[in-house]
Design a protein around this motif. Structure first.
Motif, PDB file in Angstrom:
ATOM      1  N   GLU A  54      30.206  45.574  50.317  1.00  0.00           N
ATOM      2  CA  GLU A  54      29.778  45.377  48.933  1.00  0.00           C
ATOM      3  C   GLU A  54      29.200  46.664  48.356  1.00  0.00           C
ATOM      4  O   GLU A  54      28.738  47.540  49.082  1.00  0.00           O
ATOM      5  N   ALA A  55      29.225  46.740  47.031  1.00  0.00           N
ATOM      6  CA  ALA A  55      28.490  47.801  46.349  1.00  0.00           C
ATOM      7  C   ALA A  55      27.001  47.544  46.551  1.00  0.00           C
ATOM      8  O   ALA A  55      26.522  46.428  46.362  1.00  0.00           O
ATOM      9  N   SER A  56      26.271  48.586  46.972  1.00  0.00           N
ATOM     10  CA  SER A  56      24.849  48.422  47.315  1.00  0.00           C
ATOM     11  C   SER A  56      23.990  49.503  46.674  1.00  0.00           C
ATOM     12  O   SER A  56      23.244  50.217  47.344  1.00  0.00           O
ATOM     13  N   GLY A  57      24.129  49.656  45.394  1.00  0.00           N
ATOM     14  CA  GLY A  57      23.303  50.614  44.670  1.00  0.00           C
ATOM     15  C   GLY A  57      23.543  52.067  45.038  1.00  0.00           C
ATOM     16  O   GLY A  57      22.663  52.912  44.864  1.00  0.00           O
ATOM     17  N   GLY A  58      24.717  52.383  45.538  1.00  0.00           N
ATOM     18  CA  GLY A  58      25.047  53.767  45.890  1.00  0.00           C
ATOM     19  C   GLY A  58      24.949  54.064  47.375  1.00  0.00           C
ATOM     20  O   GLY A  58      25.499  55.065  47.845  1.00  0.00           O
ATOM     21  N   TYR A  59      24.261  53.203  48.136  1.00  0.00           N
ATOM     22  CA  TYR A  59      24.154  53.425  49.580  1.00  0.00           C
ATOM     23  C   TYR A  59      25.533  53.372  50.255  1.00  0.00           C
ATOM     24  O   TYR A  59      25.759  54.004  51.284  1.00  0.00           O
ATOM     25  N   GLU A  60      26.432  52.595  49.652  1.00  0.00           N
ATOM     26  CA  GLU A  60      27.758  52.417  50.265  1.00  0.00           C
ATOM     27  C   GLU A  60      28.652  53.647  50.128  1.00  0.00           C
ATOM     28  O   GLU A  60      29.688  53.754  50.797  1.00  0.00           O
ATOM     29  N   ASN A  61      28.290  54.597  49.256  1.00  0.00           N
ATOM     30  CA  ASN A  61      29.150  55.765  49.027  1.00  0.00           C
ATOM     31  C   ASN A  61      29.314  56.605  50.287  1.00  0.00           C
ATOM     32  O   ASN A  61      30.398  57.126  50.572  1.00  0.00           O
TER      33      ASN A  61
END
Length: 324
Positions: A54-61
């Motif tokens: 999931e998209a997690s506020g930029g942590y996933e990038n």
């Protein structure tokens, strides 16, 4: 298939073979270089074909870049879609472990759009364009506040902040232009896109940053990905009004702004827009149709690497465009 729940310091990973596989392998990895290396080895050991998170506020990038660099196909989902799937299969509870299981099971039954590996220049462009959007929002907010302000000293202070933000925006634009010019492929594509009257360099930068799939998909796929394709709403004898939804919000925003200029200055788009209005289409519907036609043209330019040809967009005799 693997599902990964991303948090600031850890990665909860579950592997599933099919939709009903709720007891597959599960591990927790630290979200650092060592943890990512162990995650890669574990995924390869279990022959994982696709990974979903999931998209997690930029942590996933960071996770996405790592997986793509090591040729591990992955997809980033919006949290509301994963949550809707969880409710649909009866997984009402929510924990990091359960979220990973839901994502893995979702990957088993749903065709996922695979993420595209961005170059270092593209990743830098995304960072700069995100900051440009922040500057624009700050400018818009300050100018709106100034219009309602009555205190002279506060208005003077706001004027100083506005001028400072405008200087920073101009400096940022020069930095972005230098970055794009330094990449031969991006520079050439940007120049080709800007040949359309109404497509500014900012629009071209936005497409280069937020739509790396440009030129890789057909016109229907790219329209659906961006969110400018009307989705059917039918059941039995009922036929509802088709609407555009979801998609890439930042790309849709720049296309929406460009569509008005294109419909004013580019003859094929101008005639297309006028025909839709003459048929009684609401202005907003006609604008969305112009957005879709503009995206199709830009996608063809990126695919073929050739200059814009207005004659190719002119309607064939007897043809009618279908717009919902």
């Amino acid at each position: 298939f693997a599902g990964i729940d991303v948090s600031k310091d850890s990665l909860h990973v579950h592997i599933a073979q099919h939709l009903m596989d709720n007891d597959g392998p599960f591990r927790v990895f630290s979200f650092d270089h060592k943890g990512l290396s162990l995650l890669k080895a574990w995924l390869l050991e279990h022959h994982v074909q696709h990974t979903v998170f999931e998209a997690s506020g930029g942590y996933e990038n960071t996770l996405r870049a790592f997986l793509l660099e090591h040729h591990l196909p992955c997809t980033r989902l919006q949290p509301e879609r994963a949550r809707a799937f969880a409710v649909g299969i009866g997984a009402i509870e929510k924990t990091d472990k359960l979220d990973a299981k839901v994502l893995a099971r979702m990957a088993c039954v749903r065709t996922q759009h695979k993420e595209v590996l961005r170059s270092e220049t593209q990743r830098e462009l995304v960072t700069l364009m995100d900051f440009r959007l922040q500057l624009r929002e700050d400018l818009t907010r300050l100018k709106t506040q100034r219009q309602k302000q009555t205190n002279a000293w506060i208005k003077e202070t706001q004027d100083e902040r506005i001028r400072d933000l405008e200087v920073r925006r101009d400096a940022l634009d020069k930095r972005i232009q230098t970055l794009v010019d330094g990449d031969q492929e991006m520079s050439a594509l940007c120049e080709l896109m800007c040949q359309l009257k109404g497509v500014s360099c900012v629009t071209a930068w936005s497409l280069l940053a937020y739509l790396p799939e440009l030129g890789e998909l057909n016109k229907r796929e790219i329209a659906k990905l961006v969110g400018v394709a009307p989705m059917a709403k039918e059941s039995g004898d009922f036929t509802g009004k088709r609407r555009c939804s979801r998609g890439r919000g930042k790309v849709k925003a720049c296309l929406w702004m460009a569509s008005l200029s294109v419909a004013t200055h580019e003859e094929p788009f101008k005639q297309f827009y006028q025909r839709l209005k003459e048929k009684g289409k609401p202005p907003a519907v006609a604008r969305v149709a112009v957005c879709r036609k503009l995206l199709t043209a830009l996608n063809a330019i990126a695919r073929d690497g050739e200059a814009y040809k207005p004659e190719l967009l002119m309607p064939r005799p007897g043809s009618l465009e279908k717009v919902s």
